[in-house]
Write a protein that holds these residues in place. Structure first.
Motif: not given
Length: 159
Positions: A30-57
């Motif tokens: 479980l912890a290994g699965w979660y750590a693997l998923v979290m490697e792709n998930f950059q938790l942020l509280n505010f949107a970066p001003a310079n993000h030019d990629g896609e947005h999902r809602y």
């Protein structure tokens, strides 16, 4: 000044790799699965001003979710969740009585089999943040309406 901060999904992400090896097999999986998923998930509280990629809602309709590439209606509350696989993700608090999914929204448990793990984790985070914001609109001590803190994900009492 009173503040309230949301429960965080990141508790497993803080686990050190050596701790993963020392855990029992089921915990390690479980912890290994979660750590693997979290490697792709950059938790942020505010949107970066310079993000030019896609947005999902992640539209949170009651306690159900519906994911779309289109933003919410103008007056609906949005919460930035983070960057997942180079996409900026937002949680949208859909007001009671509205349904932009036209009935396609599903509960998080059912959503697990309909999407990949990264989207499922970010949808769960979206539900957490929206529900937290819904239930912390007023100070628990004095009853005054709270406001979002400027530099962190917290609700602040003005009194």
């Amino acid at each position: 000044m009173c503040t309230a901060a949301p429960f965080s999904l990141v508790s497993y992400a803080a686990v050190e790799r050596d701790d993963l090896r020392a855990a029992s097999d089921s915990e390690s999986t479980l912890a290994g699965w979660y750590a693997l998923v979290m490697e792709n998930f950059q938790l942020l509280n505010f949107a970066p001003a310079n993000h030019d990629g896609e947005h999902r809602y992640v539209h949170v309709i009651g306690s159900n979710v519906w994911i779309d590439d289109r933003p919410a209606e103008g007056d609906w509350t949005n919460h930035f969740l983070g960057i997942v696989d180079a996409r900026a993700w937002w949680a949208v608090d859909v007001p009671r009585g509205e349904d932009p999914s036209f009935g396609a929204a599903t509960d998080l448990r059912s959503f697990f089999g309909q999407t990949n793990e990264n989207e499922w984790v970010v949808a769960g985070r979206g539900i957490q943040i929206v529900e937290w914001a819904r239930t912390h609109r007023f100070c628990g001590r004095c009853g005054e309406a709270t406001r979002q803190a400027e530099k962190e994900r917290a609700m602040v009492c003005p009194s």
